[in-house]
Design a protein around this motif. Structure first.
Motif, short mmCIF file in Angstrom:
data_model
loop_
_atom_site.label_atom_id
_atom_site.label_comp_id
_atom_site.label_asym_id
_atom_site.label_seq_id
_atom_site.Cartn_x
_atom_site.Cartn_y
_atom_site.Cartn_z
N MET A 1 2.28 12.10 -36.90
CA MET A 1 1.42 12.37 -38.02
C MET A 1 0.24 11.39 -37.99
SD MET A 1 3.80 13.69 -41.19
CE MET A 1 4.20 12.15 -41.89
N PRO A 2 -0.96 11.90 -38.20
CA PRO A 2 -2.15 11.05 -38.18
C PRO A 2 -2.14 10.03 -39.32
CG PRO A 2 -2.74 13.37 -38.06
CD PRO A 2 -1.29 13.31 -38.36
N SER A 3 -2.64 8.84 -39.02
CA SER A 3 -2.67 7.76 -39.99
C SER A 3 -4.11 7.51 -40.44
CB SER A 3 -2.10 6.49 -39.34
OG SER A 3 -2.04 5.45 -40.28
N PHE A 4 -4.26 7.31 -41.73
CA PHE A 4 -5.56 7.06 -42.34
C PHE A 4 -5.44 5.85 -43.26
CE2 PHE A 4 -5.56 11.50 -41.27
CZ PHE A 4 -6.85 11.77 -40.86
N ALA A 33 1.00 13.24 -52.63
CA ALA A 33 0.87 14.31 -51.62
C ALA A 33 1.12 13.83 -50.19
CB ALA A 33 -0.52 14.93 -51.72
N HIS A 34 1.15 12.53 -49.97
CA HIS A 34 1.25 12.00 -48.61
C HIS A 34 2.20 10.81 -48.56
CE1 HIS A 34 -2.12 14.56 -47.57
NE2 HIS A 34 -2.76 14.08 -48.62
N ARG A 53 -2.86 2.71 -46.87
CA ARG A 53 -2.70 3.37 -45.56
C ARG A 53 -1.68 4.49 -45.74
NH1 ARG A 53 -1.21 0.55 -39.74
NH2 ARG A 53 -0.88 2.51 -38.66
N PHE A 54 -2.02 5.68 -45.23
CA PHE A 54 -1.16 6.84 -45.44
C PHE A 54 -1.22 7.80 -44.25
CE2 PHE A 54 -5.34 7.74 -47.08
CZ PHE A 54 -5.59 9.07 -46.78
N GLN A 67 -7.76 16.77 -45.47
CA GLN A 67 -6.64 16.33 -46.31
C GLN A 67 -6.80 14.85 -46.68
OE1 GLN A 67 -2.55 17.33 -45.22
NE2 GLN A 67 -3.40 18.78 -43.74
N ALA A 68 -7.20 14.05 -45.71
CA ALA A 68 -7.40 12.62 -45.95
C ALA A 68 -8.56 12.38 -46.91
CB ALA A 68 -7.62 11.89 -44.63
#
Length: 101
Positions: A1-4, A33-34, A53-54, A67-68
């Protein structure tokens, strides 16, 4: 899963709110949501800045970024109910670096 990670400057508190409510609200809104991986408070040039960070569900690159962006906007909206905020920034982890989205 991508991290932002989303960062936002905090320039003041709204009347009747405690400092810890700012981070609680940021984590709550993103976490609705995340998956929240981490959060921290830094003071940069005398200005408090919170970072959340999510991760977002893996899908198509642009959809993940959207989404981010939505999560960061929700975070800013939530934080603004308890504090006065400044600049909001969003970054995506890519090849070991944080790149602006």
């Amino acid at each position: 899963m991508p991290s932002f990670r989303a960062t936002i400057q905090i320039t003041g508190l709204r009347p009747g709110h405690a400092p810890e409510e700012v981070m609680d609200m940021a984590v709550f809104t993103v976490g609705a949501a995340h998956v929240v991986e981490a959060n921290q408070l830094d003071v940069v040039a005398g200005v408090p800045r919170i970072t959340v960070r999510f991760m977002v569900e893996a899908s198509e690159y642009d959809a993940e970024n959207q989404q981010a962006r939505d999560a960061a906007a929700s975070m800013a909206h939530g934080v603004n109910t308890v504090a006065v905020s400044g600049v909001l920034r969003l970054f995506r982890r890519s090849a070991g670096k944080w790149l602006a989205v």
